[in-house]
Design a protein around this motif. Structure first.
Motif, PDB file in Angstrom:
ATOM      1  N   GLY A 201       0.775  -1.238   0.000  1.00  0.00           N
ATOM      2  CA  GLY A 201       0.000   0.000   0.000  1.00  0.00           C
ATOM      3  C   GLY A 201       0.801   1.281   0.000  1.00  0.00           C
ATOM      4  O   GLY A 201       0.246   2.350   0.240  1.00  0.00           O
ATOM      5  N   ILE A 202       2.092   1.223  -0.250  1.00  0.00           N
ATOM      6  CA  ILE A 202       2.921   2.423  -0.328  1.00  0.00           C
ATOM      7  C   ILE A 202       3.805   2.325  -1.564  1.00  0.00           C
ATOM      8  O   ILE A 202       3.997   1.237  -2.122  1.00  0.00           O
ATOM      9  N   ASP A 203       4.349   3.468  -2.001  1.00  0.00           N
ATOM     10  CA  ASP A 203       5.226   3.424  -3.158  1.00  0.00           C
ATOM     11  C   ASP A 203       6.661   3.166  -2.706  1.00  0.00           C
ATOM     12  O   ASP A 203       6.976   3.171  -1.510  1.00  0.00           O
ATOM     13  N   GLN A 204       7.550   2.945  -3.663  1.00  0.00           N
ATOM     14  CA  GLN A 204       8.916   2.555  -3.333  1.00  0.00           C
ATOM     15  C   GLN A 204       9.675   3.675  -2.623  1.00  0.00           C
ATOM     16  O   GLN A 204      10.520   3.408  -1.760  1.00  0.00           O
ATOM     17  N   ARG A 205       9.352   4.935  -2.958  1.00  0.00           N
ATOM     18  CA  ARG A 205      10.042   6.048  -2.310  1.00  0.00           C
ATOM     19  C   ARG A 205       9.746   6.067  -0.813  1.00  0.00           C
ATOM     20  O   ARG A 205      10.633   6.351   0.001  1.00  0.00           O
ATOM     21  N   GLU A 206       8.521   5.772  -0.451  1.00  0.00           N
ATOM     22  CA  GLU A 206       8.157   5.714   0.967  1.00  0.00           C
ATOM     23  C   GLU A 206       8.644   4.423   1.615  1.00  0.00           C
ATOM     24  O   GLU A 206       8.988   4.399   2.806  1.00  0.00           O
ATOM     25  N   ALA A 207       8.674   3.354   0.843  1.00  0.00           N
ATOM     26  CA  ALA A 207       9.017   2.048   1.402  1.00  0.00           C
ATOM     27  C   ALA A 207      10.486   1.931   1.773  1.00  0.00           C
ATOM     28  O   ALA A 207      10.827   1.296   2.782  1.00  0.00           O
ATOM     29  N   GLN A 208      11.376   2.521   0.986  1.00  0.00           N
ATOM     30  CA  GLN A 208      12.806   2.304   1.227  1.00  0.00           C
ATOM     31  C   GLN A 208      13.249   2.725   2.621  1.00  0.00           C
ATOM     32  O   GLN A 208      13.880   1.922   3.326  1.00  0.00           O
ATOM     33  N   PRO A 209      12.954   3.950   3.092  1.00  0.00           N
ATOM     34  CA  PRO A 209      13.371   4.276   4.466  1.00  0.00           C
ATOM     35  C   PRO A 209      12.663   3.440   5.518  1.00  0.00           C
ATOM     36  O   PRO A 209      13.251   3.111   6.556  1.00  0.00           O
TER      37      PRO A 209
END
Length: 232
Positions: A201-209
């Motif tokens: 439910g989140i994009d990769q930019r939010e997921a990485q951190p």
């Protein structure tokens, strides 16, 4: 006739000696190869013991489930690929749930090796984005890792993971095979560990951190024996 036979006798004896010498050389080479064959460097970790090394709670995170995690395909090799396979779902206030998979095998012999997630997810019907290189920082170590997006009709999952084979952290299948070969040539059969974390439910930019911070906290909260399996 007698003279001809007597002339052939020494040549036959020379041939016989050469055959004996060749046989001795081959036998010695076989014995040397047997002595030099790679040895398993790490013992099997009992399942119950491995499970106890996985914390149920750390920092703001706590376990809520052991289901919902995409598993390696249930083929005939899975039980041989992994001595230990653990899944957990963790939650923390104001953060998306994080799914964890740990897979360990004490012997990576070049034939049986840990499946990389890029293999498991397509088998489950996912389409994958390109894999990007990232780095996980934990316990003073910089761990080479990967991240990608897995998309299915009703699920979009951001996936980060790393694999350790002996002292190596290969990012690609070719690097993984090369790490096993190098260890085998050095006389060892290395162990293999994979840590995979993912979120929905989140994009990769939010997921990485999110995933890198979760991984750091998890690794630093485990006991030294699990840390050794994770980081070598």
């Amino acid at each position: 006739m007698t003279e001809a036979i007597s002339k052939q006798g020494p040549a036959g004896r020379d041939l016989s000696r050469r055959n004996m010498l060749l046989g001795a050389v081959l036998a010695g080479a076989s014995a040397f190869a047997f002595v030099r064959q790679p040895a398993v460097a790490n013992p099997v970790v009992p399942e119950k013991q491995f499970n106890k090394w996985v914390p149920e709670q750390f920092g703001p995170w706590k376990t809520v489930s052991q289901s919902g995690v995409v598993l390696p395909p249930p083929d005939t090799l899975r039980d041989r690929l992994y001595d230990n396979l653990v899944t957990r779902v963790f939650v923390a206030p104001d953060r998306p749930p994080v799914m964890l998979l740990l897979a360990y095998n004490n012997a990576q012999d070049g034939v049986l090796q840990v499946h990389r997630p890029e293999f498991c997810y397509p088998v489950g019907g996912f389409v994958l984005s390109d894999t990007r290189d990232i780095t996980l920082a934990a316990s003073g170590r910089a761990v080479p890792a990967n991240i990608f997006t897995a998309t299915a009709p009703n699920r979009i999952e951001q996936v980060a993971y790393f694999t350790r084979l002996g002292a190596a952290f290969p990012r690609k299948w070719s690097e993984q095979r090369a790490a096993v070969i190098r260890a085998n040539l050095a006389g060892d059969i290395p162990d293999g560990m994979m840590m995979r974390v993912s979120a929905l439910g989140i994009d990769q930019r939010e997921a990485q951190p999110l995933l890198t911070d979760f991984s750091r906290q998890f690794i630093e909260s485990t006991n030294p024996k699990m840390q050794r399996l994770l980081l070598g």
